[in-house]
Scaffold this motif. Structure first.
Motif, short mmCIF file in Angstrom:
data_model
loop_
_atom_site.label_atom_id
_atom_site.label_comp_id
_atom_site.label_asym_id
_atom_site.label_seq_id
_atom_site.Cartn_x
_atom_site.Cartn_y
_atom_site.Cartn_z
N ASN A 152 -17.19 44.82 16.60
CA ASN A 152 -17.71 43.49 16.31
C ASN A 152 -16.73 42.61 15.55
OD1 ASN A 152 -19.67 41.84 14.09
ND2 ASN A 152 -20.27 41.70 16.22
N GLU A 153 -15.87 43.22 14.73
CA GLU A 153 -15.05 42.41 13.84
C GLU A 153 -13.98 43.29 13.20
OE1 GLU A 153 -17.63 40.04 11.29
OE2 GLU A 153 -16.38 40.62 9.60
N ILE A 154 -12.78 42.74 13.05
CA ILE A 154 -11.73 43.41 12.27
C ILE A 154 -11.40 42.51 11.09
CG2 ILE A 154 -9.36 44.26 12.26
CD1 ILE A 154 -9.63 44.91 15.19
N ASP A 155 -11.62 43.02 9.90
CA ASP A 155 -11.38 42.26 8.67
C ASP A 155 -10.03 42.65 8.08
OD1 ASP A 155 -13.91 41.17 8.95
OD2 ASP A 155 -14.85 42.69 7.67
N VAL A 156 -9.35 41.68 7.49
CA VAL A 156 -8.03 41.88 6.92
C VAL A 156 -8.07 41.59 5.43
CG1 VAL A 156 -5.61 41.22 7.06
CG2 VAL A 156 -7.02 41.16 9.11
N TYR A 157 -7.38 42.41 4.65
CA TYR A 157 -7.29 42.20 3.21
C TYR A 157 -5.91 41.63 2.86
CZ TYR A 157 -11.52 44.98 2.57
OH TYR A 157 -12.81 45.44 2.60
N GLY A 158 -5.87 40.77 1.84
CA GLY A 158 -4.60 40.23 1.39
C GLY A 158 -4.78 38.90 0.70
N GLN A 159 -3.67 38.21 0.47
CA GLN A 159 -3.69 36.91 -0.19
C GLN A 159 -3.95 35.82 0.85
OE1 GLN A 159 -3.52 36.58 -3.56
NE2 GLN A 159 -3.65 38.81 -3.49
N TYR A 160 -5.22 35.71 1.23
CA TYR A 160 -5.58 34.77 2.28
C TYR A 160 -6.51 33.70 1.75
CZ TYR A 160 -3.88 38.81 4.78
OH TYR A 160 -3.11 39.85 5.19
N GLN A 161 -6.54 32.57 2.46
CA GLN A 161 -7.42 31.48 2.05
C GLN A 161 -8.83 31.66 2.56
OE1 GLN A 161 -4.12 29.03 3.70
NE2 GLN A 161 -4.88 27.48 2.28
N GLY A 162 -9.01 32.43 3.64
CA GLY A 162 -10.33 32.65 4.18
C GLY A 162 -10.33 32.73 5.69
N THR A 163 -11.51 32.48 6.28
CA THR A 163 -11.73 32.65 7.72
C THR A 163 -12.28 31.36 8.32
OG1 THR A 163 -12.28 34.98 7.36
CG2 THR A 163 -12.94 34.01 9.46
N LEU A 164 -11.81 31.03 9.51
CA LEU A 164 -12.34 29.92 10.30
C LEU A 164 -13.04 30.50 11.52
CD1 LEU A 164 -12.54 26.84 10.90
CD2 LEU A 164 -10.39 27.08 12.18
N ALA A 165 -14.28 30.08 11.77
CA ALA A 165 -15.05 30.59 12.91
C ALA A 165 -15.06 29.58 14.05
CB ALA A 165 -16.47 30.91 12.49
N MET A 166 -14.68 30.04 15.23
CA MET A 166 -14.81 29.25 16.45
C MET A 166 -16.12 29.68 17.11
SD MET A 166 -11.92 27.71 16.06
CE MET A 166 -11.73 26.77 17.57
N PHE A 167 -17.10 28.78 17.13
CA PHE A 167 -18.48 29.09 17.50
C PHE A 167 -18.80 28.37 18.81
CE2 PHE A 167 -23.11 28.91 15.73
CZ PHE A 167 -23.38 30.17 16.22
N GLY A 168 -19.20 29.12 19.85
CA GLY A 168 -19.46 28.44 21.10
C GLY A 168 -19.86 29.37 22.22
N SER A 169 -19.63 28.89 23.46
CA SER A 169 -20.02 29.63 24.66
C SER A 169 -18.77 30.22 25.31
CB SER A 169 -20.78 28.69 25.61
OG SER A 169 -20.02 27.52 25.87
N SER A 170 -18.75 30.31 26.64
CA SER A 170 -17.66 31.03 27.31
C SER A 170 -16.31 30.34 27.15
CB SER A 170 -17.97 31.20 28.80
OG SER A 170 -18.18 29.95 29.43
N THR A 171 -16.29 29.02 26.97
CA THR A 171 -15.01 28.36 26.78
C THR A 171 -14.43 28.65 25.41
OG1 THR A 171 -16.24 26.36 26.20
CG2 THR A 171 -15.40 26.49 28.42
N THR A 172 -15.28 28.94 24.42
CA THR A 172 -14.79 29.43 23.14
C THR A 172 -14.39 30.89 23.26
OG1 THR A 172 -16.12 27.86 21.85
CG2 THR A 172 -15.42 29.88 20.73
N ASP A 173 -15.20 31.66 23.96
CA ASP A 173 -14.91 33.07 24.16
C ASP A 173 -13.57 33.27 24.86
OD1 ASP A 173 -15.77 35.83 23.97
OD2 ASP A 173 -16.07 35.78 26.14
N GLY A 174 -13.20 32.34 25.75
CA GLY A 174 -11.88 32.40 26.37
C GLY A 174 -11.85 32.71 27.85
N LEU A 175 -12.99 32.53 28.53
CA LEU A 175 -13.02 32.81 29.97
C LEU A 175 -11.95 31.99 30.70
CD1 LEU A 175 -14.38 34.28 32.30
CD2 LEU A 175 -15.98 32.37 32.48
N LYS A 176 -11.13 32.67 31.48
CA LYS A 176 -10.05 32.12 32.29
C LYS A 176 -8.87 31.60 31.46
CE LYS A 176 -12.68 31.52 36.46
NZ LYS A 176 -12.88 30.79 37.72
N SER A 177 -8.82 32.01 30.19
CA SER A 177 -7.65 31.66 29.38
C SER A 177 -6.40 32.36 29.88
CB SER A 177 -7.89 32.04 27.91
OG SER A 177 -8.16 33.43 27.77
N ASP A 178 -6.57 33.38 30.71
CA ASP A 178 -5.42 34.09 31.27
C ASP A 178 -4.98 33.50 32.60
OD1 ASP A 178 -7.79 34.90 32.50
OD2 ASP A 178 -7.10 36.97 32.83
#
Length: 403
Positions: A152-178
């Motif tokens: 479901n998720e891979i979390d990273v530890y370190g000196q980071y500012q945080g996380t940005l979420a891209m929320f959407g349907s198949s175009t967010t998911d990346g269908l045909k991005s290849d």
């Protein structure tokens, strides 16, 4: 990534899997979250390893490979409807590194939560193979799998500012991005075997890194996800608590919804989409999460003859039929234009909305404004190719993010 409902039979017994995920930030420590929210029965994670992987291959780098534990234990039972997160482990990798999550599912298991992997090939052993998570050559992983299961998720530890979420349907998911950008619509483009990281979230991660940000990007796109309740997939308002509020160190959301509604059996009208969008924005504001709303680029036309919004459709003889200009327009194209106008005016003033990313302006063909520019069209006149997803990412203002 976020799991969609399990709708296919992925049951088995004594089987190992190798799932590939592309990192959106570098790190020196990581943990993996597993979700069986849509599963039917308990499933036992008998062993889990995190490694450097390679796109298009089940091989892993044994020099960058670590076993994961759960409260110090190698194995854990994941109940239906639940999630579990591993302990953090020392594990170094860079932005864009393909990570392999190898999972041994112990004993018999019924259907588990899954998410389509349209542009990444994952791998499975045969039933009865047992724990092969340490197989560096990957010879036991003989079966390609078109899904991510449980991961479901891979979390990273370190000196980071945080996380940005891209929320959407198949175009967010990346269908045909290849898909390539060498053909000219209406001739469809084709997949590129080496192109596995050109989703809007991948482009956004590279853009943030180049601008000096230390922000991870999480893709929370689900294929077929409408903003209104017109299908079987949970709407963003229904999955907001589970898929957004549980994310660690969340800085904001980029929301892309509505294109599925326009193509649904009901050919949804703009007013209904506006009302549902206001609900989503209100949820974000209540959680004190900045939200970027995106206009809808040309994303296909209503194809339900029984709908009052039905109209002309493209054909080989007239590939631009149904557009606003010169018309007559397909009814859903009229609704898309109305929804985009609402987003640019009323939507932009809603509390919590920090900007409007104008995907429509970034992608549309100036000569045929109801259609994407040919170099951005994957060929189905609905999904972008990899280049088009890059254009979307470039249209998102970064001003709301911390420096």
């Amino acid at each position: 990534m976020t799991n969609a409902a399990a709708v296919s039979d992925n049951s088995g017994n004594e089987r190992s899997y190798r799932f590939l995920v592309t990192s959106t930030i570098d790190g020196t420590q990581a943990r993996v979250k597993f979700s069986n929210v849509y599963g039917l029965t308990p499933v036992t994670l008998g062993a889990v390893r995190l490694s450097w992987g390679k796109d298009g291959s089940p091989t892993i780098d044994p020099m960058h490979d670590v076993g994961l534990t759960f409260n110090g234990n190698k194995s854990v039972v994941l109940a239906p409807g639940s999630t579990v997160t591993s302990d953090s482990a020392d594990f170094s990798f860079g932005l864009g590194q393909v990570l392999a999550v190898s999972v041994y599912l112990k004993g018999n298991f019924d259907r588990v939560s899954r998410h389509d992997s349209y542009f990444v090939t994952n791998y499975s052993t045969a039933d009865g193979a047992g724990d092969t998570t340490s197989d560096a050559a990957g010879s036991a992983f003989s079966t390609p799998v078109p899904d991510w299961l449980l991961v479901n998720e891979i979390d990273v530890y370190g000196q980071y500012q945080g996380t940005l979420a891209m929320f959407g349907s198949s175009t967010t998911d990346g269908l045909k991005s290849d898909y390539s950008s060498d053909k000219v619509y209406p001739i469809p483009n084709s997949p590129i075997s080496t192109q596995h990281a050109d989703r809007v979230s991948d482009w956004m991660a590279r853009r943030l890194a180049a601008a000096g940000y230390r922000i991870g990007v999480l893709n929370a796109g689900i294929p077929g996800d409408p903003i209104t309740d017109v299908g079987s997939v949970p709407t963003p308002n229904q999955r907001f608590a589970q898929d957004i509020l549980t994310l660690p160190n969340l800085l904001g959301i980029v929301s892309y919804f509505g294109s599925i509604d326009l193509r649904s059996a009901s050919c949804t009208n703009a007013a209904d989409m506006e009302a549902a969008t206001q609900q989503l924005v209100a949820k974000s504001a209540m959680a004190k999460l900045p939200i970027v709303l995106t206009t809808l680029p040309p994303t296909g036309l209503c194809s339900n003859p029984a709908s009052p919004n039905y109209g002309p459709l493209p054909s080989p003889s007239d590939p631009y039929a149904g557009g606003l200009s010169p018309g007559p327009a397909n009814g859903s194209e009229v609704q898309r234009a109305a929804f985009n106008q609402w987003l640019r005016t009323t939507g932009a003033t809603l509390p919590g909305v920090v900007s409007i990313a104008d995907y429509d302006l970034a992608l549309r063909d100036p000569q045929h404004i109801s259609f994407m520019m040919p170099q951005y069209n994957s060929g189905d006149n609905f999904h972008m190719n990899g280049t088009g997803y890059g254009a979307e990412a470039n249209s998102i203002s970064l001003g709301f993010l911390p420096r």
